[in-house]
Design a protein around this motif. Structure first.
Motif, PDB file in Angstrom:
ATOM      1  N   VAL A 185      13.726  23.082  61.032  1.00 27.46           N
ATOM      2  CA  VAL A 185      12.345  23.567  61.074  1.00 27.46           C
ATOM      3  C   VAL A 185      11.403  22.837  60.093  1.00 27.46           C
ATOM      4  O   VAL A 185      11.757  22.612  58.931  1.00 27.46           O
ATOM      5  CB  VAL A 185      12.352  25.105  60.820  1.00 27.46           C
ATOM      6  N   LEU A 213      10.667  19.835  59.752  1.00 28.38           N
ATOM      7  CA  LEU A 213      10.990  18.463  59.350  1.00 28.38           C
ATOM      8  C   LEU A 213      10.284  17.419  60.227  1.00 28.38           C
ATOM      9  O   LEU A 213      10.148  16.263  59.817  1.00 28.38           O
ATOM     10  CB  LEU A 213      12.511  18.240  59.348  1.00 28.38           C
ATOM     11  N   ARG A 241       3.244  16.536  55.645  1.00 32.17           N
ATOM     12  CA  ARG A 241       3.115  17.789  54.879  1.00 32.17           C
ATOM     13  C   ARG A 241       3.628  17.589  53.448  1.00 32.17           C
ATOM     14  O   ARG A 241       4.532  16.774  53.219  1.00 32.17           O
ATOM     15  CB  ARG A 241       3.911  18.916  55.554  1.00 32.17           C
ATOM     16  N   TYR A 280       7.829  15.684  49.622  1.00 31.65           N
ATOM     17  CA  TYR A 280       8.693  15.029  50.619  1.00 31.65           C
ATOM     18  C   TYR A 280       8.356  13.562  50.882  1.00 31.65           C
ATOM     19  O   TYR A 280       9.024  12.917  51.680  1.00 31.65           O
ATOM     20  CB  TYR A 280       8.637  15.819  51.943  1.00 31.65           C
ATOM     21  N   ASN A 292      19.852  18.521  57.860  1.00 34.05           N
ATOM     22  CA  ASN A 292      18.816  19.109  57.019  1.00 34.05           C
ATOM     23  C   ASN A 292      18.204  20.249  57.824  1.00 34.05           C
ATOM     24  O   ASN A 292      17.417  20.034  58.741  1.00 34.05           O
ATOM     25  CB  ASN A 292      17.740  18.069  56.664  1.00 34.05           C
ATOM     26  N   GLY A 330      16.172  22.481  56.798  1.00 39.45           N
ATOM     27  CA  GLY A 330      14.884  22.964  56.295  1.00 39.45           C
ATOM     28  C   GLY A 330      15.044  24.387  55.762  1.00 39.45           C
ATOM     29  O   GLY A 330      16.099  24.746  55.212  1.00 39.45           O
ATOM     30  N   ALA A 331      14.035  25.208  55.956  1.00 35.94           N
ATOM     31  CA  ALA A 331      14.062  26.572  55.393  1.00 35.94           C
ATOM     32  C   ALA A 331      15.168  27.439  55.991  1.00 35.94           C
ATOM     33  O   ALA A 331      15.599  28.413  55.358  1.00 35.94           O
ATOM     34  CB  ALA A 331      12.700  27.238  55.583  1.00 35.94           C
ATOM     35  N   HIS A 344      18.231  28.594  53.895  1.00 31.92           N
ATOM     36  CA  HIS A 344      18.246  29.661  52.907  1.00 31.92           C
ATOM     37  C   HIS A 344      18.551  31.041  53.480  1.00 31.92           C
ATOM     38  O   HIS A 344      18.781  31.975  52.714  1.00 31.92           O
ATOM     39  CB  HIS A 344      16.906  29.661  52.155  1.00 31.92           C
ATOM     40  N   HIS A 351      19.182  17.748  51.767  1.00 38.67           N
ATOM     41  CA  HIS A 351      17.775  18.049  51.480  1.00 38.67           C
ATOM     42  C   HIS A 351      17.142  16.837  50.827  1.00 38.67           C
ATOM     43  O   HIS A 351      17.768  16.202  49.968  1.00 38.67           O
ATOM     44  CB  HIS A 351      17.649  19.251  50.534  1.00 38.67           C
ATOM     45  N   MET A 352      15.931  16.547  51.218  1.00 34.15           N
ATOM     46  CA  MET A 352      15.218  15.427  50.590  1.00 34.15           C
ATOM     47  C   MET A 352      14.828  15.765  49.159  1.00 34.15           C
ATOM     48  O   MET A 352      14.925  14.926  48.257  1.00 34.15           O
ATOM     49  CB  MET A 352      13.985  15.067  51.420  1.00 34.15           C
ATOM     50  N   SER A 353      14.374  16.994  48.955  1.00 34.22           N
ATOM     51  CA  SER A 353      13.966  17.400  47.604  1.00 34.22           C
ATOM     52  C   SER A 353      15.164  17.984  46.855  1.00 34.22           C
ATOM     53  O   SER A 353      16.176  18.345  47.471  1.00 34.22           O
ATOM     54  CB  SER A 353      12.853  18.453  47.690  1.00 34.22           C
ATOM     55  N   VAL A 389      16.413  20.922  45.693  1.00 39.92           N
ATOM     56  CA  VAL A 389      16.118  22.344  45.926  1.00 39.92           C
ATOM     57  C   VAL A 389      16.392  23.218  44.690  1.00 39.92           C
ATOM     58  O   VAL A 389      15.841  24.306  44.560  1.00 39.92           O
ATOM     59  CB  VAL A 389      16.901  22.895  47.151  1.00 39.92           C
ATOM     60  N   ARG A 422      13.224  23.707  42.306  1.00 40.24           N
ATOM     61  CA  ARG A 422      12.013  24.247  42.921  1.00 40.24           C
ATOM     62  C   ARG A 422      12.007  25.787  42.848  1.00 40.24           C
ATOM     63  O   ARG A 422      12.554  26.352  41.906  1.00 40.24           O
ATOM     64  CB  ARG A 422      11.932  23.733  44.367  1.00 40.24           C
ATOM     65  N   ARG A 458      14.948  28.704  47.036  1.00 37.22           N
ATOM     66  CA  ARG A 458      15.558  27.471  47.568  1.00 37.22           C
ATOM     67  C   ARG A 458      16.913  27.172  46.928  1.00 37.22           C
ATOM     68  O   ARG A 458      17.655  26.312  47.379  1.00 37.22           O
ATOM     69  CB  ARG A 458      14.623  26.279  47.366  1.00 37.22           C
TER      70      ARG A 458
HETATM   71  C1  DQA Z   1      14.180  20.818  52.529  1.00 38.90           C
HETATM   72  C2  DQA Z   1      14.164  21.887  51.435  1.00 38.90           C
HETATM   73  C3  DQA Z   1      13.920  23.264  52.037  1.00 38.90           C
HETATM   74  O1  DQA Z   1      13.886  24.240  51.012  1.00 38.90           O
HETATM   75  C4  DQA Z   1      12.597  23.300  52.762  1.00 38.90           C
HETATM   76  O2  DQA Z   1      12.401  24.548  53.380  1.00 38.90           O
HETATM   77  C5  DQA Z   1      12.436  22.186  53.731  1.00 38.90           C
HETATM   78  C6  DQA Z   1      12.936  20.866  53.382  1.00 38.90           C
HETATM   79  C7  DQA Z   1      14.313  19.394  51.957  1.00 38.90           C
HETATM   80  O3  DQA Z   1      14.592  18.474  52.717  1.00 38.90           O
HETATM   81  O4  DQA Z   1      14.093  19.208  50.753  1.00 38.90           O
HETATM   82  O5  DQA Z   1      11.801  22.350  54.777  1.00 38.90           O
HETATM   83  O6  DQA Z   1      15.322  21.051  53.360  1.00 38.90           O
END
Ligand code: DQA
Length: 142
Positions: A9, A11, A17, A22, A75, A77-78, A81, A101-103, A105, A108, A112
């Motif tokens: 979701v 991505l 965004r 990201y 990945n 995404g949210a 969690h 995950h790119m970031s 987590v 943050r 996350r």
């Molecule tokens: C993410 C981290 C998730 O917490 C977030 O909801 C994303 C991207 C990442 O790639 O860092 O949508 O998965």
């Protein structure tokens, strides 16, 4: 080897965004980088993105039932969690899945830091931007 790189979701908006988190590379650009890495190492790769939880579940089932991939980089995404449906789908299949995950987590928001997927994944990579996907592929290849 043949790999599936899956994105969940939101991505699809990567590069457009929250650029400070990201980066500015689009998902197509990131996938092109991954494809170049796989080509150089003699591997095949397929890409899939969906914003819908059930479609991601279906893709995991398909990968299992068709035995079409040696490994999956995911990945979510949210969904990471809170999606017990994706967790159960990963647990149900015998194809190794690496959570990506790119970031970072863990650096943050509190919510996350919790992943309901990690426990049923082969490994977890976060914090390296597009290179998180590449690092996961390196791990799967070994
Ligand atoms: C993410 C981290 C998730 O917490 C977030 O909801 C994303 C991207 C990442 O790639 O860092 O949508 O998965």
């Amino acid at each position: 080897m043949k790999f599936l790189v899956m994105n969940g979701v939101n991505l699809n908006l990567t590069g457009k965004r929250e650029k400070s988190v990201y980066g500015t590379a689009t998902l197509d650009e990131i996938n092109a980088k991954i494809a170049a890495f796989c080509k150089a190492s003699g591997d095949e790769v397929e890409f899939y993105q969906s914003n819908l939880e059930g479609e991601l579940v279906n893709k995991l089932h398909e990968a299992f039932l068709k035995q079409s991939f040696d490994g999956i980089v995911f990945n979510a995404g949210a969904f990471t969690h809170y999606s017990y449906a994706l967790r159960d789908a990963i647990a149900a299949i015998d194809v190794p899945v690496v959570e990506v995950h790119m970031s970072n987590v863990h650096a943050r928001e509190e919510f996350r830091r919790k992943s309901v997927l990690s426990e049923v994944c082969k490994g977890v990579v976060c914090g390296f931007g597009a290179n998180s996907y590449i690092a996961a592929l390196v791990g799967l290849k070994d």
